[in-house]
Design a protein around this motif. Sequence first.
Motif, PDB file in Angstrom:
ATOM      1  N   GLU A  84     -10.232   9.199  40.408  1.00 58.27           N
ATOM      2  CA  GLU A  84      -9.001   9.654  41.491  1.00 58.27           C
ATOM      3  C   GLU A  84      -9.728   8.392  42.533  1.00 58.27           C
ATOM      4  O   GLU A  84     -10.350   7.261  42.310  1.00 58.27           O
ATOM      5  N   GLY A  85      -8.800   8.094  43.822  1.00 60.13           N
ATOM      6  CA  GLY A  85      -8.247   7.279  44.553  1.00 60.13           C
ATOM      7  C   GLY A  85      -6.826   7.119  45.358  1.00 60.13           C
ATOM      8  O   GLY A  85      -6.200   6.891  44.126  1.00 60.13           O
ATOM      9  N   PRO A  86      -7.304   5.420  45.863  1.00 62.23           N
ATOM     10  CA  PRO A  86      -5.507   4.572  45.338  1.00 62.23           C
ATOM     11  C   PRO A  86      -4.547   5.039  44.523  1.00 62.23           C
ATOM     12  O   PRO A  86      -5.700   3.649  43.733  1.00 62.23           O
ATOM     13  N   GLU A  87      -3.298   5.058  44.876  1.00 63.99           N
ATOM     14  CA  GLU A  87      -2.708   4.346  42.956  1.00 63.99           C
ATOM     15  C   GLU A  87      -3.041   3.316  42.671  1.00 63.99           C
ATOM     16  O   GLU A  87      -3.204   3.162  41.148  1.00 63.99           O
ATOM     17  N   GLU A  94      -9.233   2.632  35.526  1.00 64.56           N
ATOM     18  CA  GLU A  94      -9.801   3.074  34.071  1.00 64.56           C
ATOM     19  C   GLU A  94     -10.771   1.981  32.709  1.00 64.56           C
ATOM     20  O   GLU A  94     -11.022   1.870  32.065  1.00 64.56           O
ATOM     21  N   ARG A  95      -9.477   0.885  33.554  1.00 65.82           N
ATOM     22  CA  ARG A  95     -10.147  -0.427  32.604  1.00 65.82           C
ATOM     23  C   ARG A  95     -11.672  -1.041  32.597  1.00 65.82           C
ATOM     24  O   ARG A  95     -12.439  -0.513  31.707  1.00 65.82           O
ATOM     25  N   ILE A 129     -18.426  11.128  37.680  1.00 63.83           N
ATOM     26  CA  ILE A 129     -18.125  10.287  38.670  1.00 63.83           C
ATOM     27  C   ILE A 129     -16.835   9.588  38.148  1.00 63.83           C
ATOM     28  O   ILE A 129     -16.217   9.004  37.291  1.00 63.83           O
ATOM     29  N   THR A 130     -15.355  10.403  39.219  1.00 66.27           N
ATOM     30  CA  THR A 130     -14.298  10.580  39.135  1.00 66.27           C
ATOM     31  C   THR A 130     -13.858   9.249  40.134  1.00 66.27           C
ATOM     32  O   THR A 130     -12.534   9.375  40.080  1.00 66.27           O
ATOM     33  N   ARG A 131     -14.560   8.669  40.859  1.00 63.29           N
ATOM     34  CA  ARG A 131     -13.705   7.486  42.173  1.00 63.29           C
ATOM     35  C   ARG A 131     -13.563   6.441  41.290  1.00 63.29           C
ATOM     36  O   ARG A 131     -14.894   5.512  41.169  1.00 63.29           O
ATOM     37  N   ALA A 132     -12.332   5.676  41.190  1.00 66.89           N
ATOM     38  CA  ALA A 132     -12.108   4.843  40.422  1.00 66.89           C
ATOM     39  C   ALA A 132     -12.125   4.012  41.251  1.00 66.89           C
ATOM     40  O   ALA A 132     -13.433   2.568  40.228  1.00 66.89           O
TER      41      ALA A 132
END
Length: 165
Positions: A84-87, A94-95, A129-132
């Motif tokens: 999740e976070g800004p596009e 992810e990387r 932990i889902t915050r990019a």
Amino acid sequence: MAVRTHWTVEHACSHSVDHDLSNRPADKRAGFARWLASKDCTDCWKAARDADSESKEEWLATKRAEEQEAAVAWAKQFYMPQLEGPEKALGWGERSRHQLMTAAHTALVVEGTWDEADWAELEEKARSITRAGWWIDQRDAEGTDLLELLDAASEADRGTENPFR
């Protein structure tokens, strides 16, 4: 008779250019003109630099696309949740997650003393932990530090729609 200020220089690229060297001391002009002759003219130098910059940008874009593809495939294979976070941060996150998790697995399991049960516990924590931005912030961390970093993550770093919690 004064030392000349204008020099016609035959550059290494074979272009001939008239240079005004009046801003240089008189005793430095001839040497500077010789040095200029060993270099491409300004137009050729800029063209080469721009082409080189374009090829670097092209290479980097290809490398990022390959890293992104590997990160997405890895996340799917190991049931990692969407970040999740800004596009503009999602791909980078992810990387970063993929690279840190891979480094941690290598350091802790492949080269270290962890077994698969220890690793499964760490994976569960990583899924929370889902915050990019958190993963981006950890991008320079050592793989051996991942467990401590995951334990230190705040509730804000844990996603609202995480089905793995």
